[in-house]
Design an enzyme around this catalytic site. Structure first.
Site, short mmCIF file in Angstrom:
data_model
loop_
_atom_site.label_atom_id
_atom_site.label_comp_id
_atom_site.label_asym_id
_atom_site.label_seq_id
_atom_site.Cartn_x
_atom_site.Cartn_y
_atom_site.Cartn_z
N HIS A 100 -1.67 1.22 -4.16
CA HIS A 100 -2.03 2.62 -3.94
C HIS A 100 -1.12 3.55 -4.74
CE1 HIS A 100 -4.10 1.58 0.15
NE2 HIS A 100 -4.79 1.19 -0.89
N GLN A 104 0.84 -1.20 0.00
CA GLN A 104 0.00 0.00 0.00
C GLN A 104 0.87 1.25 0.00
OE1 GLN A 104 -3.49 -0.54 2.96
NE2 GLN A 104 -1.98 -2.10 3.52
N PRO A 146 3.50 -4.39 15.81
CA PRO A 146 3.65 -4.24 17.26
C PRO A 146 2.29 -4.16 17.97
CG PRO A 146 4.90 -2.55 16.08
CD PRO A 146 4.10 -3.28 15.07
N CYS A 182 -4.32 14.08 -19.35
CA CYS A 182 -4.16 13.08 -20.42
C CYS A 182 -3.42 11.83 -19.93
CB CYS A 182 -3.44 13.68 -21.62
SG CYS A 182 -1.69 13.96 -21.34
N1 APR Z 1 6.81 -2.34 12.16
C1 APR Z 1 5.62 -2.93 11.86
N2 APR Z 1 4.42 -2.29 11.99
C2 APR Z 1 4.43 -1.03 12.47
C3 APR Z 1 5.63 -0.36 12.82
C4 APR Z 1 6.86 -1.08 12.65
N3 APR Z 1 8.03 -0.52 12.95
N4 APR Z 1 5.32 0.89 13.28
C5 APR Z 1 3.96 1.00 13.20
N5 APR Z 1 3.44 -0.16 12.72
C6 APR Z 1 2.03 -0.47 12.44
C7 APR Z 1 1.01 0.26 13.30
O1 APR Z 1 0.76 -0.45 14.51
C8 APR Z 1 -0.21 0.29 12.38
O2 APR Z 1 -1.00 -0.88 12.57
O3 APR Z 1 1.78 -0.06 11.11
C9 APR Z 1 0.39 0.25 10.97
C10 APR Z 1 0.28 1.54 10.18
O4 APR Z 1 -1.08 1.78 9.94
P1 APR Z 1 -1.54 3.06 9.07
O5 APR Z 1 -0.80 4.24 9.54
O6 APR Z 1 -3.02 3.06 9.11
O7 APR Z 1 -0.99 2.75 7.61
P2 APR Z 1 -1.60 1.79 6.48
O8 APR Z 1 -2.32 0.63 7.07
O9 APR Z 1 -0.53 1.51 5.52
O10 APR Z 1 -2.68 2.78 5.80
C11 APR Z 1 -3.41 2.29 4.70
O11 APR Z 1 -4.32 4.46 4.32
O12 APR Z 1 -3.94 6.68 4.43
C12 APR Z 1 -4.10 5.64 3.56
O13 APR Z 1 -3.29 5.36 1.35
C13 APR Z 1 -2.88 5.40 2.68
O14 APR Z 1 -1.86 3.30 2.05
C14 APR Z 1 -2.40 4.02 3.12
C15 APR Z 1 -3.64 3.39 3.69
#
Ligand code: APR
Length: 259
Positions: free
Chosen positions: A126, A108, A227, A137
């Site tokens: 994404h 993503q 985590p 275009c």
């Molecule tokens: N290692 C593993 N996981 C981690 C770490 C780490 N070091 N640090 C944080 N996390 C976890 C958090 O606990 C959380 O569950 O990563 C996750 C991040 O979640 P989001 O911030 O919601 O990101 P994501 O799931 O990729 O978002 C999905 O939302 O905003 C849109 O398009 C954007 O692709 C994105 C989509």
């Protein structure tokens, strides 16, 4: 001397066994995968991008219509950040795994850290921030991008050489459909996988958040590395509460001989 962080990581035995015997693997990643490279996630309660910025005002097609200079400047800030960080040990471990097995990455993330770590098969559901294209275009824009020395609030986007339209970042905005080719391939990959490893995603944003359930319904074993608990934690076979850069090198190192 650099402390080998994975030395203190205990890999659950079941995960090593599953990973070692799975010929077709998909690693499904989210923003947490790049957190230890220094890129903010979106929904971290303290430092998440959406805690500091409004997704409606910056990451939607209507935001672009209303104020392209505001949106362009923000994505240039993110583009510049990505350019100045490096893949972490988690990205590197996935690439290493891919040299010994059939490993595909479905991400993503709009950064190119998986590719820079050496992963050959990466599907961006994404989009990819650096795949700049005309917002009218759709012509790719391959000219160098002027990034201001200091982040600015507004900046005029470049102009398309083909039609004169404004150039936009190659990301999927809220309210837009996912790229059909990437989505079709992502669904095919998780449907044919023996193992799907879900790393660093909150499992909130659909349709990508539905991929783990598709994989499980098609017979794959689904593991989560995060985590914290997430919206997919209840439907996976195993959850490992660890970070990407600590867990993945330890996991891959537990069944792939060094070197
Ligand atoms: N290692 C593993 N996981 C981690 C770490 C780490 N070091 N640090 C944080 N996390 C976890 C958090 O606990 C959380 O569950 O990563 C996750 C991040 O979640 P989001 O911030 O919601 O990101 P994501 O799931 O990729 O978002 C999905 O939302 O905003 C849109 O398009 C954007 O692709 C994105 C989509």
């Amino acid at each position: 001397m650099e402390q080998d962080d994975t030395a203190r990581v205990t890999v659950p035995k079941a995960l090593t066994e599953i990973a070692a015997r799975s010929p077709r693997v998909v690693v499904l990643t989210g923003a947490g995968m790049s957190a230890e490279s220094g890129l903010a996630t979106f929904r971290d309660p303290h430092a998440g991008l959406w805690e500091r910025f409004s997704p409606q005002a910056l990451a939607s097609a209507s935001a672009w219509e209303d104020d392209p200079e505001l949106v362009w400047a923000w994505y240039l800030w993110r583009f510049e950040r990505i350019e100045h960080v490096a893949p972490n040990a988690g990205h590197v471990a996935i690439a290493r795994w891919g040299r010994g097995a059939d490993v595909s990455v479905v991400t993503q993330n709009v950064d190119d850290l998986h590719e820079r770590a050496g992963s050959a098969d990466v599907v961006h559901v994404h989009g990819a921030i650096a795949s700049f294209r005309c917002s009218v275009c759709e012509a790719p824009y391959a000219e160098p991008i002027d990034v201001p020395d200091e982040p600015v609030e507004r900046l005029p986007p470049p102009v398309c050489r083909v039609c004169g339209g404004l150039v936009r970042p190659g990301v999927v905005w809220f309210g837009e459909v996912l790229p059909v080719d990437a989505w079709t391939r992502a669904v095919a990959l998780v449907s044919e996988a023996d193992l799907v490893v879900v790393v660093g995603t909150s499992g909130i944003v659909y349709p990508a958040a539905g991929l783990p359930a598709i994989a499980r319904s098609e017979g794959a074993v689904v593991i989560e590395i995060n985590p914290d608990r997430t919206d997919v934690s209840d439907m996976v076979h195993h959850t490992w509460h660890e970070t990407a850069a600590r867990a993945l090198p330890a996991l891959v190192g537990s069944f792939l001989p060094a070197g």
